[in-house]
Write an enzyme that holds these catalytic residues in place. Structure first.
Site, PDB file in Angstrom:
ATOM      1  CD  GLU A 190      -3.161  -0.733   0.115  1.00  0.00           C
ATOM      2  OE1 GLU A 190      -3.188   0.540  -0.440  1.00  0.00           O
ATOM      3  OE2 GLU A 190      -3.822  -1.483  -0.295  1.00  0.00           O
ATOM      4  CD  GLU A 216       4.202 -21.848  10.512  1.00  0.00           C
ATOM      5  OE1 GLU A 216       4.265 -22.031  11.817  1.00  0.00           O
ATOM      6  OE2 GLU A 216       3.435 -21.417   9.976  1.00  0.00           O
TER       7      GLU A 216
END
Length: 301
Positions: free
Chosen positions: A84, A115
């Site tokens: 953004e 992960e």
């Protein structure tokens, strides 16, 4: 704290133990009441968020970059915040980066085992050319994700600034970060579903980190995004309205001035506020390091 069940975010919430037997209205009330506590939990860690903002600001001011690192929801939140920034503040795409365990595939679907590797966390930052002038924010609701631990360890070893963001106190990732943001959001409505309160809190914190940092490097004038990148019709209209609002000129005059500045909002504001040429406005902004208030002062002399 290697025992997952001992983490607060993995404990059962007493308010929702009968949620499977509630009406829709009752379910929503429980969820909403729990969400009300999130903002207070974030407010409690504002001193730590301030430290993190200062670390990010120093890195960006000195030519460094910001990396958000996480797995699953945490990684996606980092990417969401990072992507953004270019349209909102005209930042280069590589200035603020989201790094997720498993790579781009993991944005839409889980990548099994990604992960669980500290080595992958370190390697992914190494591939992106992390340096000592950069800053890394490791995000993990549990505070124990190996991928994030590896990334923070590597960042610390090469001298980059390190920040941890978690929802558990005394977390493992905090051991490898200089600034620790531990937002205690408590047990989730659905046990262990940290995409709920923990993720909401982390999104709020990430909003603060990027927004405050952008303000501090001159991307905002008053409370308007004066470095907006005009890449579509909506943003073009926003740019015109910003210039018109700040300079108190008509829509058409703002549009005409923006056309002269190639739809760069900052120089358009300086031109209209000081009646200098576009070139002079851009020179003033350069001397002011991009800060509009200072540029107006310079151009007015």
């Amino acid at each position: 704290m290697n025992n997952l069940s001992a983490l607060v975010t993995e404990m059962r919430n007493k308010q929702s133990t009968a949620i499977d037997n509630m009406t829709t209205s009752e379910m929503l009330s429980v969820i909403s009441n729990e969400d009300l506590m999130v903002a207070l939990a974030v407010q409690a860690v504002l001193p730590q968020v301030e430290q993190a903002v200062e670390a990010i600001y120093q890195a960006l001011k000195n030519g460094g970059r910001l990396f958000y690192v996480g797995a699953g929801t945490s990684g996606r939140l980092g990417i969401l915040d990072a992507v953004e920034c270019p349209p909102t503040y005209s930042t280069p795409p590589d200035l603020i980066q989201g790094v997720i365990a498993g790579g781009s595939t993991a944005i839409e679907q889980a990548v099994e085992g990604a992960e669980d590797s500290e080595e992958l966390g370190a390697r992914d930052l190494e591939k992106r050319g992390l340096t000592e002038i950069d800053v890394v924010v490791g995000i993990a609701a549990s505070g124990r994700t190996p991928y994030v631990v590896g990334a923070l360890k590597y960042a610390g070893e090469i001298g980059a600034a390190t920040i941890s963001l978690t929802s558990n106190k005394h977390s493992i990732i905090s051991q490898f970060a200089t600034v620790n943001i531990e937002v205690e959001t408590g047990p989730e409505v659905i046990t262990g579903s940290t995409r709920m309160k923990a993720a909401t809190a982390h999104k709020m914190v990430l909003n603060m980190l990027s927004t405050a940092s952008m303000i501090k490097i001159g991307k905002v004038y008053e409370n308007l995004m004066v470095d907006v990148k005009v890449s579509n019709h909506k943003l073009k209209e926003r740019a015109i309205n910003i210039v018109s609002t700040i300079t108190d000129v008509t829509y058409e005059q703002a549009k005409e001035t923006l056309a002269q500045t190639n739809y760069e909002v900052k120089p358009a504001i300086v031109v209209l506020k000081t009646e200098v040429t576009t070139e002079a406005a851009k020179n003033a902004l350069e001397l002011a390091n991009g800060f509009v208030r200072k540029a107006i002062e310079i151009a007015s002399k």
